[in-house]
Design a protein around this motif. Structure first.
Motif, PDB file in Angstrom:
ATOM      1  N   MET A 227       0.835  -1.210   0.000  1.00  0.00           N
ATOM      2  CA  MET A 227       0.000   0.000   0.000  1.00  0.00           C
ATOM      3  C   MET A 227       0.865   1.254   0.000  1.00  0.00           C
ATOM      4  SD  MET A 227      -2.903  -1.150   2.709  1.00  0.00           S
ATOM      5  CE  MET A 227      -4.219  -2.291   2.319  1.00  0.00           C
ATOM      6  N   CYS A 231       1.427   1.430  -4.109  1.00  0.00           N
ATOM      7  CA  CYS A 231       0.144   2.030  -4.476  1.00  0.00           C
ATOM      8  C   CYS A 231       0.088   3.534  -4.224  1.00  0.00           C
ATOM      9  CB  CYS A 231      -0.998   1.354  -3.715  1.00  0.00           C
ATOM     10  SG  CYS A 231      -1.057  -0.420  -4.012  1.00  0.00           S
ATOM     11  N   MET A 283      -6.757  -1.201  -3.949  1.00  0.00           N
ATOM     12  CA  MET A 283      -5.314  -0.943  -4.043  1.00  0.00           C
ATOM     13  C   MET A 283      -4.920  -0.652  -5.496  1.00  0.00           C
ATOM     14  SD  MET A 283      -3.684  -3.829  -1.450  1.00  0.00           S
ATOM     15  CE  MET A 283      -2.140  -3.989  -2.334  1.00  0.00           C
TER      16      MET A 283
END
Ligand SMILES: [Zn+2]
Length: 597
Positions: A227, A231, A283
């Motif tokens: 994450m 992302c 995500m």
């Protein structure tokens, strides 16, 4: 040089002959499918075309469908050996390594081909390029072949057609020069997260991740890393109960956030998409937004819920329950199978196990627009009707019971049939009634009810004794509380009537009542619009299984999107599977929904 890729707008302009010619080879030796689908032009998208082709096959007679199946070559069969396959089949069989079988593998495949042909009368069809389009291993192919050899014939015929559609899908992707990039990313994440599994399961390649075990903590740490690093979420953390929480801020700091997510724990020997898909899809969306330097007005808060399955401790929805203020303090004292209290497990994982810290996780609904969740269907419906996505109308409410019928144990040889007090026979009548009564709601406007007697037990039963006692469970579910209540009332009344007529006693205890969670109409229609925009028909269905959204439903509006699972939607099982193309559609639908806000 490869031929230039075909486009949908070109295809839409073609007459029937040219259209059929352009799609030659997509369905093996079966130009009639493209010819049928031609009438459904113009197509909005490639997925719209795939859908129309699949519908043409669905609308055909069983004989015609069998003709399509029989137009396919056997895997590593005589035609393959003699070099007589179409270019498409040659490509697929060689990609799957079927042209490099060991003599043992080759012999095994020939035996399977013969057994299969003898049992079903048509060749075994498998999309050997698999869920990622990259090719299954020879062992996977042989295992699938052996497993499907045991399926009922009508089911297996449908499974062959589904594999034919998947073969066509991959061939179309090649022809149109498209690759489901984010779908592949999601399947890659699912594989990589599944390397974390608990001792006793990991050794056999099985996936088990229960609350706060080392595998569970490793999975959370992996999610945090993706994450943050891959992302581009603004802040990522693990909260006091182990939820992974990530925020991607909006442009308006005053605007409420959209909450989304699902669980990363699994059942024992489960699948790698249950729950996790609902973390990966947002995500992938945020990753794209971040890469494009884009922000939306509203921020997105993604939660990977630590616990939903109730496997290690009896505390289902612990993760989402913490967000709604429903963390039960007694849970901390519960012990797992090894006698470890939840409190100690929390401390060992670096959490305070302090109720005050847990209480702080409660969200203020006013700061949120609502909750949305993407989840694998975990049922056969979407797979059966060749639909990749479905919009959830409600999460079924349920009622569970444990019960026992008490008759009279007596000698199986000497007790005449008209003097028996057979407890098992009474429960058997109930089982058949549950089946019949739940089926009455099959066409209910709100969606069908379901009823199951999953446990039947004659304590101390013996082959030569009329059963004196029979214990059973009862699980009743419906998309509306009123529908469930009327089903429950009918079943309870029938049990009373059966026992009165047979002169036996019974006990029945309701152990659980869970309210149905109808989708919020505004959020449900946002999902519908997002699916429609993809060029797909909007399919609506209730959820038979419980989900985190059910918990969030208590405090904010919610709606869910389902994606079909392969293998007839099997879940809580290693055979659980989705394709890269379907995962991509989830990302596209999620993106459409975000952009429509
Ligand atoms: Zn789940």
């Amino acid at each position: 040089m490869p031929a230039p890729a075909l486009t949908i707008s070109q295809l839409n302009t073609l007459d029937a002959d040219a259209f059929t010619q352009a799609l030659d080879g997509i369905y093996e030796h079966s130009p009639w499918i493209a010819r049928e689908a031609w009438a459904a032009r113009p197509f909005k998208s490639l997925v719209g075309l795939k859908h129309a082709l699949a519908q043409a096959v669905r609308n055909a007679s069983v004989d015609t469908q069998l003709g399509l199946i029989r137009a396919h070559p056997e895997l590593a069969g005589k035609a393959a050996v003699a070099g007589q396959l179409t270019a498409e089949s040659t490509n697929e069989q060689s990609k799957a390594g079927l042209t490099h079988c060991t003599p043992e593998e080759f012999a095994r495949l020939q035996q399977l081909n013969a057994d299969y042909k003898a049992r079903f009368g048509w060749p075994f069809i498998l999309a050997v390029r698999g869920p990622r389009g990259a090719g299954l291993s020879r062992q996977q192919i042989i295992d699938t072949f052996a497993r499907r050899l045991r399926l009922p014939a009508d089911f297996e015929r449908a499974e062959c057609l589904r594999n034919i559609h998947r073969i066509a899908e991959i061939r179309l992707n090649d022809k149109f020069g498209v690759a489901p990039e984010q779908g592949n990313l999601i399947l890659g994440w699912a594989d990589d997260l599944a390397v974390h599994s608990e001792p006793g399961y990991a050794e056999q390649g099985q996936l088990t991740v229960t609350y706060l075990t080392q595998a569970h903590q490793a999975a959370a740490a992996q999610l945090v890393q993706w994450m943050k690093a891959d992302c581009g979420f603004d802040d990522v953390s693990i909260d006091a109960v182990g939820n992974v929480v990530a925020r991607y801020h909006g442009t308006d700091p005053q605007a409420p956030y959209l909450l989304t997510g699902s669980h990363y724990d699994t059942v024992r020997n489960g699948g790698k998409h249950d729950g996790r898909l609902g973390i990966f899809v947002p995500m992938a969306c945020v990753r794209e937004l971040h890469r494009a330097g884009k922000r939306l007005k509203h921020g997105l808060e993604l939660v990977g819920f630590a616990e939903e399955e109730g496997q290690r401790y009896k505390a289902t929805f612990l993760g989402s329950g913490a967000l709604t203020g429903d963390f039960d303090p007694r849970w901390l004292d519960q012990v797992d199978a090894d006698g470890i209290p939840m409190r100690d497990a929390m401390k060992a994982a670096g959490h305070s196990a302090d109720l005050a810290d847990i209480a702080k996780l409660r969200r203020d609904p006013k700061q949120y627009l609502g909750f949305i969740e993407v989840h694998i269907e975990q049922g056969p419906w979407l797979d059966e009707i060749d639909q990749p996505l479905g919009v959830v109308t409600a999460i079924n409410g349920s009622a569970r019971y444990t019960g026992e019928v008490i008759g009279l144990a007596s000698h199986a040889g000497t007790t005449p049939m008209d003097r028996r007090k057979d407890a098992a026979a009474a429960v058997a009548e109930l089982v058949l009634y549950v089946e019949e009564r739940a089926a009455q709601d099959l066409k209910a406007p709100s969606g069908p009810s379901v009823g199951t007697v999953g446990v039947l037990h004659v304590p101390g039963g013996s082959i030569n004794v009329v059963p004196g006692r029979c214990q059973f469970t009862l699980d009743l579910r419906a998309p509306l509380d009123t529908q469930r209540d009327s089903l429950a009332a009918d079943v309870e009344a029938r049990l009373a009537a059966i026992c009165a007529r047979r002169g036996v006693d019974y006990t029945l205890e309701r152990t659980l009542t869970a309210a149905a969670a109808p989708s919020n109409p505004a959020w449900q229609s946002r999902w519908e619009a997002a699916v429609h925009e993809l060029g797909l028909p909007v399919i609506k269905l209730p959820s038979g299984a419980g989900h985190d959204a059910m918990k969030l439903h208590e405090v904010m509006p919610q709606a869910m999107l389902f994606v079909r699972g392969g293998n007839a939607g099997i879940s809580h099982n290693p055979l659980e599977t989705i394709t890269n193309d379907d995962a991509q559609l989830c990302v596209d639908a999620f993106t459409n929904l975000l952009e429509g806000l």
